[in-house]
Design a protein around this motif. Structure first.
Motif, mmCIF file in Angstrom:
data_model
loop_
_atom_site.group_PDB
_atom_site.id
_atom_site.type_symbol
_atom_site.label_atom_id
_atom_site.label_comp_id
_atom_site.label_asym_id
_atom_site.label_seq_id
_atom_site.Cartn_x
_atom_site.Cartn_y
_atom_site.Cartn_z
ATOM 1 N N ILE A 74 0.826 -1.206 0.000
ATOM 2 C CA ILE A 74 0.000 0.000 0.000
ATOM 3 C C ILE A 74 0.861 1.258 0.000
ATOM 4 C CG2 ILE A 74 -1.703 1.314 1.323
ATOM 5 C CD1 ILE A 74 -2.770 -1.364 2.352
ATOM 6 N N LEU A 75 1.907 1.274 0.831
ATOM 7 C CA LEU A 75 2.686 2.488 1.025
ATOM 8 C C LEU A 75 3.712 2.722 -0.087
ATOM 9 C CD1 LEU A 75 3.328 2.289 4.874
ATOM 10 C CD2 LEU A 75 1.634 3.660 3.662
ATOM 11 N N PHE A 76 4.194 1.653 -0.716
ATOM 12 C CA PHE A 76 5.232 1.827 -1.728
ATOM 13 C C PHE A 76 4.730 2.632 -2.931
ATOM 14 C CE2 PHE A 76 7.746 0.211 -5.384
ATOM 15 C CZ PHE A 76 8.981 0.702 -4.990
ATOM 16 N N PRO A 77 3.590 2.308 -3.540
ATOM 17 C CA PRO A 77 3.119 3.169 -4.648
ATOM 18 C C PRO A 77 2.821 4.593 -4.195
ATOM 19 C CG PRO A 77 1.967 1.059 -4.620
ATOM 20 C CD PRO A 77 2.715 1.155 -3.334
ATOM 21 N N LEU A 78 2.283 4.741 -2.981
ATOM 22 C CA LEU A 78 1.994 6.082 -2.480
ATOM 23 C C LEU A 78 3.281 6.884 -2.302
ATOM 24 C CD1 LEU A 78 -0.214 7.991 -1.482
ATOM 25 C CD2 LEU A 78 0.082 7.031 0.804
ATOM 26 N N TRP A 79 4.332 6.243 -1.827
ATOM 27 C CA TRP A 79 5.629 6.894 -1.679
ATOM 28 C C TRP A 79 6.152 7.372 -3.034
ATOM 29 C CZ3 TRP A 79 9.253 8.887 1.451
ATOM 30 C CH2 TRP A 79 10.562 8.964 0.990
ATOM 31 N N ILE A 80 6.041 6.538 -4.053
ATOM 32 C CA ILE A 80 6.530 6.905 -5.387
ATOM 33 C C ILE A 80 5.751 8.104 -5.930
ATOM 34 C CG2 ILE A 80 6.695 6.107 -7.772
ATOM 35 C CD1 ILE A 80 7.327 3.353 -6.769
ATOM 36 N N VAL A 81 4.428 8.108 -5.733
ATOM 37 C CA VAL A 81 3.602 9.214 -6.226
ATOM 38 C C VAL A 81 3.998 10.520 -5.547
ATOM 39 C CG1 VAL A 81 1.254 10.134 -6.261
ATOM 40 C CG2 VAL A 81 1.663 7.760 -6.907
ATOM 41 N N ILE A 82 4.178 10.497 -4.224
ATOM 42 C CA ILE A 82 4.514 11.716 -3.485
ATOM 43 C C ILE A 82 5.903 12.217 -3.856
ATOM 44 C CG2 ILE A 82 4.910 12.670 -1.184
ATOM 45 C CD1 ILE A 82 2.761 10.796 -0.149
ATOM 46 N N VAL A 83 6.874 11.305 -3.913
ATOM 47 C CA VAL A 83 8.256 11.705 -4.223
ATOM 48 C C VAL A 83 8.338 12.268 -5.642
ATOM 49 C CG1 VAL A 83 10.590 10.836 -4.582
ATOM 50 C CG2 VAL A 83 9.303 10.129 -2.566
ATOM 51 N N THR A 84 7.651 11.635 -6.587
ATOM 52 C CA THR A 84 7.679 12.128 -7.966
ATOM 53 C C THR A 84 7.047 13.510 -8.071
ATOM 54 O OG1 THR A 84 7.541 9.842 -8.752
ATOM 55 C CG2 THR A 84 7.072 11.587 -10.347
ATOM 56 N N SER A 85 5.970 13.746 -7.318
ATOM 57 C CA SER A 85 5.316 15.060 -7.378
ATOM 58 C C SER A 85 6.187 16.160 -6.790
ATOM 59 C CB SER A 85 3.987 15.010 -6.618
ATOM 60 O OG SER A 85 4.192 14.850 -5.222
ATOM 61 N N LEU A 86 7.137 15.808 -5.925
ATOM 62 C CA LEU A 86 8.019 16.786 -5.290
ATOM 63 C C LEU A 86 9.389 16.858 -5.958
ATOM 64 C CD1 LEU A 86 7.222 16.026 -1.532
ATOM 65 C CD2 LEU A 86 6.392 17.943 -2.896
ATOM 66 N N SER A 87 9.541 16.197 -7.094
ATOM 67 C CA SER A 87 10.833 16.158 -7.780
ATOM 68 C C SER A 87 10.868 17.163 -8.924
ATOM 69 C CB SER A 87 11.118 14.748 -8.313
ATOM 70 O OG SER A 87 11.177 13.813 -7.253
ATOM 71 N N SER A 88 12.075 17.618 -9.219
ATOM 72 C CA SER A 88 12.262 18.551 -10.335
ATOM 73 C C SER A 88 12.265 17.791 -11.656
ATOM 74 C CB SER A 88 13.580 19.303 -10.164
ATOM 75 O OG SER A 88 14.670 18.396 -10.193
ATOM 76 N N MET A 144 -2.810 13.737 -8.286
ATOM 77 C CA MET A 144 -3.198 12.528 -7.560
ATOM 78 C C MET A 144 -3.099 12.726 -6.049
ATOM 79 S SD MET A 144 -1.607 9.338 -9.707
ATOM 80 C CE MET A 144 -2.083 9.020 -11.397
ATOM 81 N N VAL A 145 -2.018 13.373 -5.613
ATOM 82 C CA VAL A 145 -1.854 13.626 -4.178
ATOM 83 C C VAL A 145 -2.965 14.545 -3.676
ATOM 84 C CG1 VAL A 145 -0.355 14.676 -2.446
ATOM 85 C CG2 VAL A 145 0.629 13.231 -4.231
ATOM 86 N N MET A 146 -3.301 15.573 -4.442
ATOM 87 C CA MET A 146 -4.370 16.477 -4.042
ATOM 88 C C MET A 146 -5.706 15.752 -3.949
ATOM 89 S SD MET A 146 -3.447 19.892 -6.263
ATOM 90 C CE MET A 146 -5.020 20.627 -5.832
ATOM 91 N N ALA A 147 -5.935 14.792 -4.826
ATOM 92 C CA ALA A 147 -7.184 14.042 -4.795
ATOM 93 C C ALA A 147 -7.239 13.067 -3.634
ATOM 94 C CB ALA A 147 -7.374 13.295 -6.120
ATOM 95 N N LEU A 148 -6.080 12.531 -3.230
ATOM 96 C CA LEU A 148 -6.035 11.554 -2.139
ATOM 97 C C LEU A 148 -5.948 12.204 -0.763
ATOM 98 C CD1 LEU A 148 -3.543 8.931 -3.634
ATOM 99 C CD2 LEU A 148 -5.994 8.639 -3.332
ATOM 100 N N LEU A 149 -5.470 13.430 -0.694
ATOM 101 C CA LEU A 149 -5.162 14.049 0.590
ATOM 102 C C LEU A 149 -6.371 14.177 1.522
ATOM 103 C CD1 LEU A 149 -2.870 15.268 2.235
ATOM 104 C CD2 LEU A 149 -3.409 17.496 1.234
ATOM 105 N N PRO A 150 -7.528 14.685 1.079
ATOM 106 C CA PRO A 150 -8.648 14.833 2.017
ATOM 107 C C PRO A 150 -9.094 13.517 2.642
ATOM 108 C CG PRO A 150 -9.038 16.107 0.036
ATOM 109 C CD PRO A 150 -7.853 15.244 -0.241
ATOM 110 N N VAL A 151 -9.170 12.461 1.838
ATOM 111 C CA VAL A 151 -9.585 11.161 2.364
ATOM 112 C C VAL A 151 -8.551 10.621 3.342
ATOM 113 C CG1 VAL A 151 -10.203 8.809 1.743
ATOM 114 C CG2 VAL A 151 -10.876 10.704 0.270
ATOM 115 N N ALA A 152 -7.269 10.776 3.016
ATOM 116 C CA ALA A 152 -6.215 10.287 3.894
ATOM 117 C C ALA A 152 -6.185 11.037 5.219
ATOM 118 C CB ALA A 152 -4.862 10.403 3.200
ATOM 119 N N VAL A 153 -6.559 12.321 5.205
ATOM 120 C CA VAL A 153 -6.549 13.115 6.430
ATOM 121 C C VAL A 153 -7.761 12.819 7.303
ATOM 122 C CG1 VAL A 153 -6.685 15.473 7.327
ATOM 123 C CG2 VAL A 153 -5.129 14.952 5.454
ATOM 124 N N LEU A 154 -8.934 12.656 6.691
ATOM 125 C CA LEU A 154 -10.165 12.479 7.463
ATOM 126 C C LEU A 154 -10.360 11.048 7.962
ATOM 127 C CD1 LEU A 154 -12.691 14.611 5.372
ATOM 128 C CD2 LEU A 154 -11.584 15.227 7.528
#
Length: 311
Positions: free
Chosen positions: A46-60, A282-292
């Motif tokens: 579960i966490l490995f794909p999420l990690w890749i998505v977050i790291v890629t979104s924060l990369s140059s 993708m992170v913006m779409a997942l963030l509210p559900v992950a927080v609540l």
């Protein structure tokens, strides 16, 4: 004669495991190790794909080009993708649309579901059995997509935000869960309130709903996640791109159909990586559900099991 001093019973630790029934055998070390390994693999999956998505979104763009695509190991952090997305363009407008539709739709769905479930939970209510049978029939039989589209069109809801709320406003499953929970509330408590002169709305507001916070929290999350994640109704009933919610904009970006105005130019000029923008949405779409979700998690067991068993 010496007095026997009894030691005070130790307080149960909240993190300690509950006492095991005497007929249940203690797990073996191999079993515990197997459970730990299985849970570790599940968490990693579960966490490995999420990690890749977050790291890629924060990369140059340079880091993404060097990695050949998705980034696993971060090499510097940049928020340029999020800055561009939230700079007032189509993505910002889509996020606002999604938030408003989720808030209004969840409030409307909860109001109708609670009123319907409370009426069906009272055995003496008018026609409650026939209404319940009708609702149950809709869980197994549906008119289909074309009649639903024609109904929305005939009601004049095309290119309207109501088309994102009304066609999927009610879930019979959620109503049944609420009804089961409401039926488990003591009838003597409700009868005593009636003797004191309370009406149905006051009983629902001051007695039933405060005692049903667990199931109300769970059903609210179900409706909110459903509205936030919905994309099909928007693609079917909306033609104006400026009215599209966040999920539809994310689909357009991921499928590379068209980039929002401003972002497309930034990607073409090399200021942004298209992959970083896709991952950021993708992170913006997942963030509210992950927080609540963690705040409602403690209500899931009590709310869902009690509502289902007592129904």
């Amino acid at each position: 004669m010496t007095a026997v001093i009894e030691k005070p019973a130790s307080k149960p630790r909240p993190w300690a495991a509950p006492p095991r029934p005497p007929w249940e055998e203690a797990p073996s070390k191999a079993g515990l190790a197997g459970k730990g390994i299985a849970l570790s693999f599940a968490c990693l999956a579960i966490l490995f794909p999420l990690w890749i998505v977050i790291v890629t979104s924060l990369s140059s763009r340079k880091t993404i080009d060097e990695a050949g695509g998705l980034v696993l190991v971060p090499k510097g952090i940049t928020f340029i993708a999020y800055q561009e997305l939230l700079s007032g363009g189509q993505v910002t407008r889509a996020a606002i649309v999604s938030v408003l539709v989720t808030l209004v739709g969840t409030l409307f769905s909860m109001a109708v579901s609670v009123l319907c479930a409370y009426g069906l939970s009272r055995s003496g209510s008018l026609g409650h059995r026939w209404i319940l049978m009708t609702l149950l029939a809709t869980m197994f039989f549906s008119a289909g997509l074309i009649p639903t589209y024609l109904l929305v069109q005939s009601l004049g809801l095309m290119d309207s935000y109501l088309a994102l709320i009304l066609p999927s406003a009610i879930s019979v499953f959620n109503i049944l869960v609420l009804r089961g929970f409401f039926m488990g509330i003591s009838q003597e408590l409700i009868d005593s309130a009636r003797i004191d002169g309370a009406g149905d709305f006051r009983i629902l507001r001051q007695i039933v709903m405060p005692l049903s916070r667990a199931v109300l929290a769970v059903i609210t999350l179900f409706y909110a996640v459903g509205y936030w994640s919905a994309w099909f109704n928007a693609s079917l009933y909306l033609n104006d791109q400026d009215m599209m919610p966040l999920q539809n904009v994310m689909i357009q970006l991921v499928q590379k159909q068209e980039a929002p105005v401003g972002l497309g130019q930034a990607i073409k000029t090399g200021q942004l990586s298209g992959l970083a923008v896709q991952m950021a949405v993708m992170v913006m779409a997942l963030l509210p559900v992950a927080v609540l979700s963690p705040f409602v998690q403690r209500h899931f067991k009590k709310g869902m099991l009690t509502g289902a068993v007592k129904g």
